[in-house]
Design a protein around this motif. Structure first.
Motif, PDB file in Angstrom:
ATOM      1  N   LYS A  85      29.121  49.209  18.973  1.00 39.13           N
ATOM      2  CA  LYS A  85      29.343  49.976  17.751  1.00 39.13           C
ATOM      3  C   LYS A  85      30.781  50.498  17.657  1.00 39.13           C
ATOM      4  N   THR A  86      31.382  50.768  18.819  1.00 36.03           N
ATOM      5  CA  THR A  86      32.723  51.379  18.787  1.00 36.03           C
ATOM      6  C   THR A  86      33.607  50.762  19.868  1.00 36.03           C
ATOM      7  N   ARG A  87      34.907  51.027  19.764  1.00 39.64           N
ATOM      8  CA  ARG A  87      35.859  50.693  20.810  1.00 39.64           C
ATOM      9  C   ARG A  87      36.316  52.007  21.409  1.00 39.64           C
ATOM     10  N   ALA A  88      36.247  52.122  22.708  1.00 39.52           N
ATOM     11  CA  ALA A  88      36.686  53.349  23.374  1.00 39.52           C
ATOM     12  C   ALA A  88      38.017  53.100  24.070  1.00 39.52           C
ATOM     13  N   GLU A  89      38.817  54.149  24.200  1.00 35.80           N
ATOM     14  CA  GLU A  89      40.099  54.061  24.904  1.00 35.80           C
ATOM     15  C   GLU A  89      39.982  54.784  26.242  1.00 35.80           C
ATOM     16  N   PRO A  90      40.718  54.328  27.264  1.00 36.49           N
ATOM     17  CA  PRO A  90      40.615  54.940  28.604  1.00 36.49           C
ATOM     18  C   PRO A  90      40.862  56.452  28.629  1.00 36.49           C
ATOM     19  N   GLU A  91      41.612  56.951  27.671  1.00 38.28           N
ATOM     20  CA  GLU A  91      41.915  58.391  27.660  1.00 38.28           C
ATOM     21  C   GLU A  91      40.645  59.248  27.611  1.00 38.28           C
ATOM     22  N   ILE A  92      39.576  58.711  27.018  1.00 41.16           N
ATOM     23  CA  ILE A  92      38.358  59.527  26.935  1.00 41.16           C
ATOM     24  C   ILE A  92      37.753  59.756  28.324  1.00 41.16           C
ATOM     25  N   LEU A  93      37.983  58.790  29.221  1.00 41.55           N
ATOM     26  CA  LEU A  93      37.503  58.938  30.607  1.00 41.55           C
ATOM     27  C   LEU A  93      38.272  60.052  31.316  1.00 41.55           C
ATOM     28  N   THR A  94      39.574  60.092  31.069  1.00 43.61           N
ATOM     29  CA  THR A  94      40.425  61.117  31.685  1.00 43.61           C
ATOM     30  C   THR A  94      40.051  62.498  31.151  1.00 43.61           C
ATOM     31  N   TRP A  95      39.914  62.575  29.820  1.00 42.73           N
ATOM     32  CA  TRP A  95      39.521  63.855  29.211  1.00 42.73           C
ATOM     33  C   TRP A  95      38.205  64.337  29.801  1.00 42.73           C
ATOM     34  N   TRP A  96      37.227  63.415  29.884  1.00 43.49           N
ATOM     35  CA  TRP A  96      35.897  63.833  30.358  1.00 43.49           C
ATOM     36  C   TRP A  96      35.963  64.312  31.809  1.00 43.49           C
ATOM     37  N   THR A  97      36.590  63.545  32.663  1.00 39.22           N
ATOM     38  CA  THR A  97      36.545  63.869  34.092  1.00 39.22           C
ATOM     39  C   THR A  97      37.429  65.066  34.434  1.00 39.22           C
ATOM     40  N   GLU A  98      38.385  65.397  33.546  1.00 34.32           N
ATOM     41  CA  GLU A  98      39.184  66.616  33.773  1.00 34.32           C
ATOM     42  C   GLU A  98      38.469  67.865  33.304  1.00 34.32           C
ATOM     43  N   THR A  99      37.373  67.643  32.540  1.00 32.40           N
ATOM     44  CA  THR A  99      36.743  68.778  31.869  1.00 32.40           C
ATOM     45  C   THR A  99      35.309  69.028  32.320  1.00 32.40           C
ATOM     46  N   PHE A 100      34.584  67.968  32.670  1.00 34.95           N
ATOM     47  CA  PHE A 100      33.147  68.080  32.936  1.00 34.95           C
ATOM     48  C   PHE A 100      32.795  67.497  34.302  1.00 34.95           C
ATOM     49  N   VAL A 101      31.707  68.015  34.860  1.00 33.75           N
ATOM     50  CA  VAL A 101      31.241  67.562  36.175  1.00 33.75           C
ATOM     51  C   VAL A 101      30.317  66.350  36.055  1.00 33.75           C
ATOM     52  N   VAL A 102      29.587  66.268  34.928  1.00 30.99           N
ATOM     53  CA  VAL A 102      28.635  65.149  34.758  1.00 30.99           C
ATOM     54  C   VAL A 102      29.391  63.820  34.873  1.00 30.99           C
ATOM     55  N   PRO A 103      28.895  62.890  35.670  1.00 31.42           N
ATOM     56  CA  PRO A 103      29.585  61.604  35.822  1.00 31.42           C
ATOM     57  C   PRO A 103      29.677  60.833  34.509  1.00 31.42           C
ATOM     58  N   CYS A 104      30.760  60.027  34.404  1.00 30.19           N
ATOM     59  CA  CYS A 104      30.894  59.161  33.225  1.00 30.19           C
ATOM     60  C   CYS A 104      30.928  57.700  33.660  1.00 30.19           C
ATOM     61  N   VAL A 105      30.368  56.867  32.804  1.00 34.05           N
ATOM     62  CA  VAL A 105      30.277  55.424  33.028  1.00 34.05           C
ATOM     63  C   VAL A 105      31.113  54.737  31.960  1.00 34.05           C
ATOM     64  N   ALA A 106      31.930  53.780  32.375  1.00 31.42           N
ATOM     65  CA  ALA A 106      32.679  52.949  31.426  1.00 31.42           C
ATOM     66  C   ALA A 106      31.945  51.622  31.286  1.00 31.42           C
ATOM     67  N   ILE A 107      31.848  51.112  30.055  1.00 32.67           N
ATOM     68  CA  ILE A 107      31.122  49.866  29.820  1.00 32.67           C
ATOM     69  C   ILE A 107      31.771  49.068  28.693  1.00 32.67           C
ATOM     70  N   GLY A 108      31.578  47.764  28.767  1.00 38.38           N
ATOM     71  CA  GLY A 108      31.979  46.899  27.665  1.00 38.38           C
ATOM     72  C   GLY A 108      33.099  45.955  28.038  1.00 38.38           C
ATOM     73  N   GLY A 109      32.721  44.701  28.366  1.00 39.32           N
ATOM     74  CA  GLY A 109      33.717  43.662  28.620  1.00 39.32           C
ATOM     75  C   GLY A 109      34.521  43.843  29.884  1.00 39.32           C
ATOM     76  N   ILE A 110      34.014  44.638  30.824  1.00 41.81           N
ATOM     77  CA  ILE A 110      34.766  44.938  32.049  1.00 41.81           C
ATOM     78  C   ILE A 110      34.705  43.735  32.998  1.00 41.81           C
ATOM     79  N   THR A 111      35.874  43.358  33.509  1.00 44.87           N
ATOM     80  CA  THR A 111      35.977  42.215  34.425  1.00 44.87           C
ATOM     81  C   THR A 111      36.859  42.587  35.616  1.00 44.87           C
ATOM     82  N   VAL A 112      36.918  41.675  36.592  1.00 50.61           N
ATOM     83  CA  VAL A 112      37.825  41.855  37.726  1.00 50.61           C
ATOM     84  C   VAL A 112      39.251  42.037  37.207  1.00 50.61           C
TER      85      VAL A 112
END
Ligand SMILES: Cc1ncc(COP(=O)(O)OP(=O)(O)O)c(N)n1
Ligand SMILES: Cc1nc(C(=O)O)sc1CCOP(=O)(O)O
Ligand SMILES: [Mg+2]
Length: 224
Positions: A152-179
């Motif tokens: 439904k959406t395209r996410a940018e890596p910055e949202i991972l940084t924002w989340w992990t600097e602010t919240f304890v709940v783990p975050c998962v990145a998904i979508g087209g991830i490869t080596v």
């Protein structure tokens, strides 16, 4: 030191099954992949050709065959979409999307001791709501093009940084991830990389993909 500044655990791999599979044949592929390196969890994500959730008996049969393969290797077994089946089959948890059911409803069904993961797309608001509602992880995506589903959406890596600097709940990145493209998401702070075709369709085989992704996750550190 505040809880937010405490060291987070290193990024780990979260595998997602192909949407259609023959469980007995796939079990051998899964064993080779899980024996190749560290995998935190496996999500059973079975879909019809029309991208609907597979029927309950299909999920039950796949779980009967594949859940022991995962759990015997200390890999959490997560069922996609169906909180009722996650409870009935004693899976380790359920993953729900925004169109599946509210987090609190999934929690009521699976209880306090199972994992409830929630799709949050590229939305800070959805992630904060999920965190407030008791999600055990929030999933952001899609970070890259994927043929596995129409995101439904395209996410940018910055949202991972924002989340992990602010919240304890783990975050998962998904979508087209490869080596080839995983490293920036590890640097951005992802607690887990959720990967499907990047492992199962890797040209050197799933075991090589698990090894390579683990190497990347151990070499790349969150940018301070
Ligand atoms: C870890 C993880 N993140 C996102 C999804 C997508 O869930 P959803 O939006 O419900 O879409 P479907 O997977 O059901 O097609 C996921 N399954 N796992
Ligand atoms: C299941 C799923 N959810 C997404 C989201 O953006 O929420 S992207 C996606 C596909 C994941 O498979 P692959 O690793 O093959 O791209
Ligand atoms: Mg879903």
């Amino acid at each position: 030191m505040s809880i937010i500044e405490e060291e987070r655990e290193p990024c780990r791999l979260y595998l997602i099954t192909p949407p259609r599979l023959e469980p007995r044949a796939f079990a051998d592929t899964l064993k080779a992949a899980l024996d190749a390196g560290d995998v935190a969890s496996l999500q059973l994500r079975l879909k019809t050709e029309a991208a609907e959730t597979a029927d309950a008996d299909t999920i039950r049969r796949a779980t009967e065959i594949l859940m022991p393969v995962a759990q015997s290797r200390d890999v959490a077994f997560i069922i996609n979409d169906r909180a009722d089946l996650a409870a009935e089959l004693n899976a380790d948890g359920v993953h729900i999307g925004q169109d599946d059911m509210p987090c609190k409803q999934a929690r009521k069904i699976v209880g306090p001791d199972r994992i409830v993961g929630v799709t949050c797309h590229n939305s800070r608001h959805l992630a904060m709501v999920a965190g407030e509602d008791g999600a055990d992880y929030v999933a952001f995506g899609a970070f890259y093009d994927t043929d596995t589903k129409v995101p439904k959406t395209r996410a940018e890596p910055e949202i991972l940084t924002w989340w992990t600097e602010t919240f304890v709940v783990p975050c998962v990145a998904i979508g087209g991830i490869t080596v080839e493209n995983a490293a920036p998401l590890v640097r951005a702070g992802a607690d887990f990389l959720a990967v499907s075709s990047g492992v199962w369709a890797y040209d050197q085989g799933p075991a090589a993909a698990v090894r390579a992704l683990n190497r990347i996750m151990s070499e790349e550190k969150r940018s301070k």
